[in-house]
Structures are given as C-alpha cells and as structure tokens.
Motif scaffolding. Structure first.
Motif, PDB file in Angstrom:
ATOM      1  N   THR A  57       0.928  -1.101   0.049  1.00 37.24           N
ATOM      2  CA  THR A  57      -0.017   0.101  -0.014  1.00 37.24           C
ATOM      3  C   THR A  57       0.939   1.193  -0.022  1.00 37.24           C
ATOM      4  OG1 THR A  57      -1.633  -1.211   1.307  1.00 37.24           O
ATOM      5  CG2 THR A  57      -1.778   1.183   1.039  1.00 37.24           C
ATOM      6  N   TYR A  58       1.748   1.251   0.850  1.00 39.29           N
ATOM      7  CA  TYR A  58       2.736   2.267   1.027  1.00 39.29           C
ATOM      8  C   TYR A  58       3.643   2.765  -0.364  1.00 39.29           C
ATOM      9  CZ  TYR A  58       6.254   5.527   2.833  1.00 39.29           C
ATOM     10  OH  TYR A  58       7.020   6.583   3.037  1.00 39.29           O
ATOM     11  N   VAL A  59       4.305   1.650  -0.738  1.00 42.10           N
ATOM     12  CA  VAL A  59       4.917   1.795  -2.156  1.00 42.10           C
ATOM     13  C   VAL A  59       4.032   2.251  -3.138  1.00 42.10           C
ATOM     14  CG1 VAL A  59       6.182   0.481  -3.806  1.00 42.10           C
ATOM     15  CG2 VAL A  59       6.650   0.216  -1.517  1.00 42.10           C
TER      16      VAL A  59
ATOM     17  N   THR B 239      -1.778  -3.096  -3.600  1.00 38.62           N
ATOM     18  CA  THR B 239      -2.327  -4.210  -2.730  1.00 38.62           C
ATOM     19  C   THR B 239      -3.176  -5.119  -3.732  1.00 38.62           C
ATOM     20  OG1 THR B 239      -2.446  -2.015  -1.448  1.00 38.62           O
ATOM     21  CG2 THR B 239      -3.618  -4.272  -0.540  1.00 38.62           C
ATOM     22  N   LEU B 240      -3.851  -4.887  -4.381  1.00 37.99           N
ATOM     23  CA  LEU B 240      -4.581  -6.025  -5.250  1.00 37.99           C
ATOM     24  C   LEU B 240      -3.699  -6.799  -5.945  1.00 37.99           C
ATOM     25  CD1 LEU B 240      -7.666  -3.758  -6.548  1.00 37.99           C
ATOM     26  CD2 LEU B 240      -7.754  -5.402  -4.625  1.00 37.99           C
TER      27      LEU B 240
ATOM     28  N   ILE C   1      -2.728   3.513   5.696  1.00 37.05           N
ATOM     29  CA  ILE C   1      -1.428   3.647   5.377  1.00 37.05           C
ATOM     30  C   ILE C   1      -1.747   4.949   4.265  1.00 37.05           C
ATOM     31  CG2 ILE C   1       0.476   2.883   3.644  1.00 37.05           C
ATOM     32  CD1 ILE C   1       0.410   1.620   6.475  1.00 37.05           C
ATOM     33  N   SER C   2      -2.687   5.007   3.421  1.00 35.74           N
ATOM     34  CA  SER C   2      -2.733   6.175   2.654  1.00 35.74           C
ATOM     35  C   SER C   2      -3.073   7.290   3.261  1.00 35.74           C
ATOM     36  CB  SER C   2      -4.063   5.791   1.501  1.00 35.74           C
ATOM     37  OG  SER C   2      -3.903   4.860   0.892  1.00 35.74           O
TER      38      SER C   2
ATOM     39  N   VAL D  17       2.878  11.606   6.207  1.00 37.51           N
ATOM     40  CA  VAL D  17       3.388  12.168   7.652  1.00 37.51           C
ATOM     41  C   VAL D  17       4.289  10.757   7.989  1.00 37.51           C
ATOM     42  CG1 VAL D  17       2.239  13.957   8.094  1.00 37.51           C
ATOM     43  CG2 VAL D  17       1.391  11.581   8.787  1.00 37.51           C
ATOM     44  N   ILE D  18       4.338   9.624   7.105  1.00 35.50           N
ATOM     45  CA  ILE D  18       4.602   8.335   7.995  1.00 35.50           C
ATOM     46  C   ILE D  18       5.875   8.165   8.665  1.00 35.50           C
ATOM     47  CG2 ILE D  18       5.847   7.158   5.848  1.00 35.50           C
ATOM     48  CD1 ILE D  18       2.853   5.398   6.218  1.00 35.50           C
ATOM     49  N   THR D  19       6.812   8.864   8.120  1.00 41.11           N
ATOM     50  CA  THR D  19       8.005   8.595   8.878  1.00 41.11           C
ATOM     51  C   THR D  19       8.256   9.414  10.142  1.00 41.11           C
ATOM     52  OG1 THR D  19       9.110   8.700   6.615  1.00 41.11           O
ATOM     53  CG2 THR D  19      10.703   8.586   8.265  1.00 41.11           C
TER      54      THR D  19
END
Lengths: 185, 187
Positions: A63-65, A79-80, B93-94, B99-101
C-alpha cells in the motif's frame, strides 16, 4: 500505464514471496533498484511503520509503495496485485481440499502438518520475542518489559474476571502502559 | 447472499484493524473472532490454514482469510474476506503516507508500541498453546512438534521443507504404520 506496471510488479512479488510478509522485502528492494519508484531508506522506514500500524506487514508495504508511486489509485492497485496470486492459489487448494477431504492420504498428511504448523508459529514467536525484549542486540532485557509480560500472562490465563476479554483490550491497555511508562526509553 | 458477504468483509476488516505486528499477530484475533465468536472455523482448521499459508505464495494473513471466506461462502466469500482484511491497511496507510516517517519517530508512538509488542508476544504465546493442545495429540505428534520447532528455530531452511517433511511423516505414520488415535480430519 504506471498502474498496470505497479499491478504487475506486485503480482510477481505476491506470487514468489513464500513464507509471510517479511519474505516480500527482498522483492521490494529489487523493485526499488529496477524502477527507482522509492528508495531503500523509504523501505526501511516502512518496516518500522508497518510494525506500528495495524494490518499484515506485506500488505502495508504494498500500500505504501503504491501510494508513493501513484497516489491512492497506486495504493489500491499495488495491494490488489500483491493479493491476487494468493487468492488464486488458495482458492485452487481449497477446492482441491474439499474434494479430497475424506481421503485417508490427505487426512494423514494433516495429522503431521498440524503439529508442524504450530511448531513453525512457535519459531516465529521466538524471533518476535527476541526483537521485543532484546532490541538492538541488548544483552539484558528491560525489567519493566518482563513485568508487563508477566502481568499480561496472568491476566489472559489465570485471572477469571479478565481472561475472557477480547485480545484488543490487552493490546490497547499495553499501548497506554507503554506510553505512560516510556517503555521504549 | 449480499448480507453474508458483507458480514464476511466487515468481520475480516475488523480482524485487519486489530492485527498489530504482522500475520502471526492475527492468530489470537482469529481464534477469538472466527473460532469462538462466529464459529466459522475450528482450531484444527486454523492450524491447517496456517500450515498451508506458510508454504504457499503470499502474505499469511491474506491466505488465511481467503481459506475461511471460501469455506463459508464459496469463491465470492474468499474474495470478500480477503478484500476485508486488506481494506484497513489501504485506508490507514494512505492517510498516514504523507507523514508516515514522522509518525513512527514520535516518542509516544514508539513507547506505546514497545508495550504493544510485549502484549503481542504474550497473545501469540497463548495462541500457540491453544493450537498445541489440538495438534499435539500423542507421542508421535509431540516428537514431530519438537523436531520441527528445533529445525525452524536453529536453521534458516524454507518453511516449504518443513511442511513437506511433516506431511510425509503424517502419511508414513498413519497409512504405513497404522498409528492409532484421532485422525487429522477437519470437519
């Protein structure tokens, strides 16, 4: 076009990464090297973040990538792509299992598989315990973590009033205790 | 049908939200939500699914969700359960991506998760104990359990090796040597 490529890259990762979320890591490094969509440092961050957000680690990484590469659409598509091979393979296996449920051979195989499955989860637990109680190669665990573990063991097994509570209660309680006692310091 | 699929999706979305620390941390949540509350699978079936999930491609949490969903409501069930379990990840996660880091560097987040990790260890330990009571049923399975545990802890061999070896042992013990006792049949 980028969405199609994202789907394809993560489809391959999902197809070839055997053994759970962490097994996706080498594939993600490879994608990073070949496409430049994200850096190794971003991946390392993501491992840390995955451990501090809900959800399976492999899925969080995809998801993040995907999000870094192409926004929300990218997150969904990556993700899918990651889960598509799992769904196909598992559906095939479960149809097969239904068909042979009464076969003596299949049942005999499961007689051996079940203790093995439990043993492999135990082995995974050993790694998690090491990372939790002896982070960064520490030699002696922080006594506060041991006390918390002992209290949780008692509450989830021995104390009648609390042992039937939902696991999330203990997880949230431990988060509060961790924040109040500054357990990471 | 729609209602049943929606229930599968929502139940697995709930499991996804409550899973902190990777696929194995999902086991205690599954035991509570799927085995005890909903009765959609037995402890033995969970052990089966984890065994297969560890030697087939993909994320274990996803593989397990597909199995349970498919068993309950066929192929649409497998798809809905799987989409359910990944749905919270996509949303969370989206939302955090920007600001994830910074998020994972916050002191209180680090401290809270030091506590959560201890809890996850204890919960997985309890889950293994529960599974063990159902899967280690005689001296043969106890020996196999000890052997595989030692192998998996001390070597870095692929889980595929252990799973194939264990299945072979099961067949040899049951079919060739006629070891008595409860069968591995899952109903």
């Amino acid at each position: 076009m980028i969405l199609l490529r994202l789907f394809w890259e993560f489809f391959q990762t999902g197809l070839f990464a055997v053994g759970g979320g962490m097994a996706t890591l080498p594939f993600l490094y490879d994608i990073s090297d070949r496409t430049g969509w994200f850096t190794h440092a971003q991946l390392a961050d993501m491992v840390a973040v995955s451990e501090s957000t809900p959800g399976p680690i492999g899925v969080n990484m995809a998801t993040y990538v995907g999000f870094l590469t192409a926004g929300i659409g990218g997150a969904v598509v990556a993700t899918l792509g990651l889960i598509a091979p799992s769904i196909l393979v598992i559906l095939l296996i479960s149809v097969f299992l239904d068909k042979f449920r009464d076969s003596r051979l299949v049942n005999a195989a499961f007689y051996g598989l079940r203790p093995a499955s439990t043993a492999m989860i135990l082995a995974a637990l050993v790694l998690v315990v090491k990372a939790t109680f002896l982070p960064n190669g520490l030699a002696v665990p922080d006594w506060r973590l041991l006390v918390l573990a002992a209290v949780l063991l008692a509450l989830t097994n021995a104390v009648k009033q609390t042992k039937k509570l939902h696991p999330i209660v203990f997880i949230l309680g431990s988060a509060v205790v961790g924040a109040l006692l500054r357990l990471a310091e | 049908m729609f209602k049943k699929l929606a229930e599968l999706f929502l139940t697995f979305a709930k499991v996804g939200v409550m899973t902190f620390g990777g696929g194995y941390a999902m086991l205690p949540i599954l035991q509570r939500e799927i085995v005890e509350s909903k009765g959609w699978a037995t402890e033995e079936e969970l052990a089966d699914y984890f065994a297969i999930g560890q030697c087939t491609p993909g994320v274990i949490a996803v593989n397990t969700a597909t199995f349970i969903g498919r068993k309950k409501d066929g192929i649409p069930g497998g798809v809905c359960a799987t989409l359910g379990v990944v749905f919270p990840s996509i949303v969370i996660i989206s939302l955090l991506a920007g600001v994830i880091t910074a998020f994972s560097e916050l002191a209180w987040v680090k401290n809270a998760f030091a506590g959560v990790r201890v809890c996850v260890c204890v919960l997985i330990g309890n889950a293994v104990w529960k599974l063990g009571k159902k899967s280690v049923v005689d001296p043969w399975t106890a020996a196999l359990f000890a052997l595989i545990a030692a192998g998996a802890i001390l070597t870095s061999w692929s889980p595929v090796v252990f799973v194939l070896f264990a299945a072979l042992c099961g067949v040899v013990l049951k079919v060739l040597l006629h070891v008595p006792g409860k069968d591995g049949a899952s109903k």
